[in-house]
Design a protein around this motif. Structure first.
Motif, mmCIF file in Angstrom:
data_model
loop_
_atom_site.group_PDB
_atom_site.id
_atom_site.type_symbol
_atom_site.label_atom_id
_atom_site.label_comp_id
_atom_site.label_asym_id
_atom_site.label_seq_id
_atom_site.Cartn_x
_atom_site.Cartn_y
_atom_site.Cartn_z
ATOM 1 N N ALA A 6 -0.876 45.118 23.663
ATOM 2 C CA ALA A 6 1.137 45.300 23.334
ATOM 3 C C ALA A 6 1.877 46.365 23.677
ATOM 4 O O ALA A 6 1.559 47.165 24.189
ATOM 5 C CB ALA A 6 1.511 45.157 22.260
ATOM 6 N N ALA A 29 -0.435 40.733 24.200
ATOM 7 C CA ALA A 29 1.108 40.167 23.895
ATOM 8 C C ALA A 29 2.060 41.761 24.491
ATOM 9 O O ALA A 29 1.787 42.665 24.912
ATOM 10 C CB ALA A 29 1.196 40.118 22.516
ATOM 11 N N GLY A 32 4.936 41.850 19.183
ATOM 12 C CA GLY A 32 4.334 42.123 18.577
ATOM 13 C C GLY A 32 4.241 42.615 16.916
ATOM 14 O O GLY A 32 4.433 43.571 17.212
ATOM 15 N N GLY A 48 2.783 39.291 28.337
ATOM 16 C CA GLY A 48 1.677 39.055 27.630
ATOM 17 C C GLY A 48 0.116 38.640 28.439
ATOM 18 O O GLY A 48 0.905 37.046 28.958
ATOM 19 N N TYR A 51 -0.370 35.861 24.851
ATOM 20 C CA TYR A 51 1.267 35.885 24.233
ATOM 21 C C TYR A 51 2.435 36.697 24.995
ATOM 22 O O TYR A 51 2.779 37.651 25.124
ATOM 23 C CB TYR A 51 1.621 36.319 22.940
ATOM 24 C CG TYR A 51 -0.149 35.763 21.605
ATOM 25 C CD1 TYR A 51 -0.028 34.335 21.486
ATOM 26 C CD2 TYR A 51 -0.777 36.018 21.133
ATOM 27 C CE1 TYR A 51 -1.080 33.983 20.832
ATOM 28 C CE2 TYR A 51 -2.117 36.207 20.790
ATOM 29 C CZ TYR A 51 -2.340 34.313 20.924
ATOM 30 O OH TYR A 51 -3.415 33.899 19.538
ATOM 31 N N VAL A 54 4.507 37.217 19.165
ATOM 32 C CA VAL A 54 3.799 37.058 17.979
ATOM 33 C C VAL A 54 4.149 37.978 17.417
ATOM 34 O O VAL A 54 3.875 39.253 17.829
ATOM 35 C CB VAL A 54 2.370 36.946 18.858
ATOM 36 C CG1 VAL A 54 1.496 37.904 18.395
ATOM 37 C CG2 VAL A 54 1.406 36.324 17.617
ATOM 38 N N ALA A 69 3.544 33.855 28.858
ATOM 39 C CA ALA A 69 2.454 34.905 28.730
ATOM 40 C C ALA A 69 1.764 34.335 30.113
ATOM 41 O O ALA A 69 2.427 34.290 30.993
ATOM 42 C CB ALA A 69 1.435 33.509 27.985
#
Length: 456
Positions: A6, A29, A32, A48, A51, A54, A69
């Motif tokens: 992330a 992600a 997140g 991401g 995601y 998130v 996404a």
């Protein structure tokens, strides 16, 4: 910010406030949290692979940038198991690519002005939908929103074109451009016209209008003080803002006349035309690969525009000043149109009415040159415009809608410019002019014309 799993992630806690105007990416992600995400504002890019955003509990997310996404099969926004009362605000410029799942609490979707939307939710739409007065429709799990205020600018663009045609005709017949001691013989003329204007639509989006074309005509006079003629021409215009675009082809024709009385003159025109426009409206759709799709339509309209100008010179021992008052009306009668696709809208036929007045003071000049007689003027004055906008009604995603109520807008402004003509030794005249206008609603316009006139 480029992360591994992330870009930004709260593993054992919450994210209170995060504002992004740059780029955040991650292999899983962009942003997140295993806990709460209190406030996220994005005007940049968040990406991401699985995601975009998130969190276990998502409270407030405001977006005017890109959240995505890897593609539309991933999830742009995901509330993972929580039940927060989520406020999702999407403003102008917002693009989402992928699924949206914020189901769990009592949620709110707020869509700001300047955004056409087809937003599909995974489970159910939010309990409260706010659109700043723009029409919306809910079909299944999809919320459709249409900001179509910019379509009203099409009528203003037609009025600008008609006014430019009138200015071109006036320049061709103007006594200041005519030969001294004219004998009433016939003339033919050809001009190129062009212009640019910037208008503020009902949604506060700035709409830009550009056009270019030509006008050709011929006239005759029973004597040196009267002219009667006809003209025809064509133009192409482009109307666009951040949401909509329209390419319009116009064809027009008309008649005109002028008469010089003892101490003043009167010029009149009657213009009419036909316009075919191809319209495109950009819709933010989270289920398509780019997050944006264009719904298209075609529309035909007609316009009629009579105008009259009164000119009075004032002569003193040291100065010549010419005053003029121009009064114009333009009626635009547009047919209905229907856009293709699930997010498409349809609107019935409408009519827009534009009333304009322009008062100018001119300082003429003339000079003998080696190539011929050079004449012209500089001018400035005031202008006023009143527009009666139509009500816009139809359907959005098959649901009956009122897109806009009938309204009237009045503005005042200032105008300044100049004109020049060169009467060649052989008898032909080259002439042109430019005008700039600034109105009280912060709209601006610039028009220009150039051409030639010669005897039969």
């Amino acid at each position: 910010i480029l992360g591994g799993d992330a870009g930004v992630f709260a593993v054992n806690g919450d994210i209170g406030v995060l504002h992004n105007s740059g780029t955040i990416t991650g292999d899983i992600a962009a942003v997140g949290s295993n806990g709460q995400l209190g406030e996220l504002t994005n005007s940049g890019t968040m990406r991401g692979a699985q995601y975009g955003v998130v969190a276990t509990a998502l409270y407030a997310l405001t977006n005017s940038g890109l959240i995505r996404a890897a593609d539309e099969t991933g999830t742009a926004i995901f509330e993972n198991g929580g039940a927060a009362d989520t406020l999702l605000t999407l403003n102008a410029g917002s693009v989402l690519i992928g699924h949206v799942d914020i189901n769990g609490g009592s949620d709110t979707l707020h869509v700001g002005n300047g955004l056409n939307l087809a937003l599909t939710f995974d489970t159910s739409v939010p309990e409260l939908i706010e659109t700043d007065g723009n029409p919306y429709a809910v079909v299944g799990n999809t919320v459709y929103v249409a900001d179509m205020g910019a379509f009203a600018a099409a009528g203003v663009a037609t009025a600008d074109l008609s006014g430019s045609i009138g200015d071109a005709v006036s320049g061709a017949v103007d006594k200041g451009f005519a030969e001294k001691g004219a004998d009433g013989s016939g003339h033919y003329w050809l001009q190129g016209i062009g212009g640019f204007s910037s208008e503020t639509a009902n949604s506060n989006a700035v709409t830009r209008n550009r056009f270019g074309g030509f006008v050709a005509g011929a006239d005759f006079g029973p004597d040196a003080d009267s002219r009667f003629g006809f003209f025809a021409g064509g133009a192409r215009g482009v109307i666009e803002d951040s949401l909509n675009s329209s390419n319009a082809d116009s064809f027009y024709a008309g008649i005109y006349g002028a008469n010089q009385f003892d101490d003043f003159s009167v010029k009149g025109t009657l213009r009419g035309g036909y316009t075919h426009a191809g319209n495109g409206r950009i819709v933010a759709n989270n289920t398509v690969a780019t997050g944006l799709e264009t719904v298209s339509s075609a529309q035909d309209s007609y316009f009629i525009s009579p105008g009259v100008t009164f000119v009075k010179p004032w002569v003193t021992q040291d100065l010549i000043v010419e005053s003029s008052l121009a009064l114009n009306y333009t009626g635009i009668f547009a047919g209905g149109f229907s856009e293709a696709g699930p997010a498409g809208a349809s609107i019935g036929s409408t009519s827009t009415h534009v009333f304009e007045a322009k008062a100018l003071l001119r300082l003429p000049f003339e000079k003998v040159t080696a190539g011929g007689m050079l004449t012209g003027d500089v001018h400035a004055g005031a202008t006023g415009r009143a527009i009666i906008y139509p009500a816009l009604s139809g359907t959005l995603a098959g649901t009956p809608q009122t897109f806009a109520l009938a309204s009237t807008q009045a503005t005042a402004g200032v105008v300044a410019g100049g004109a020049v003509a060169l009467q060649l030794v052989g008898g032909a005249t080259l002439f042109g002019g430019i005008d700039g206008t600034f109105r009280s609603d912060n709209s601006t316009a610039l028009t220009a014309n150039a051409g030639f006139k010669a005897k039969f």
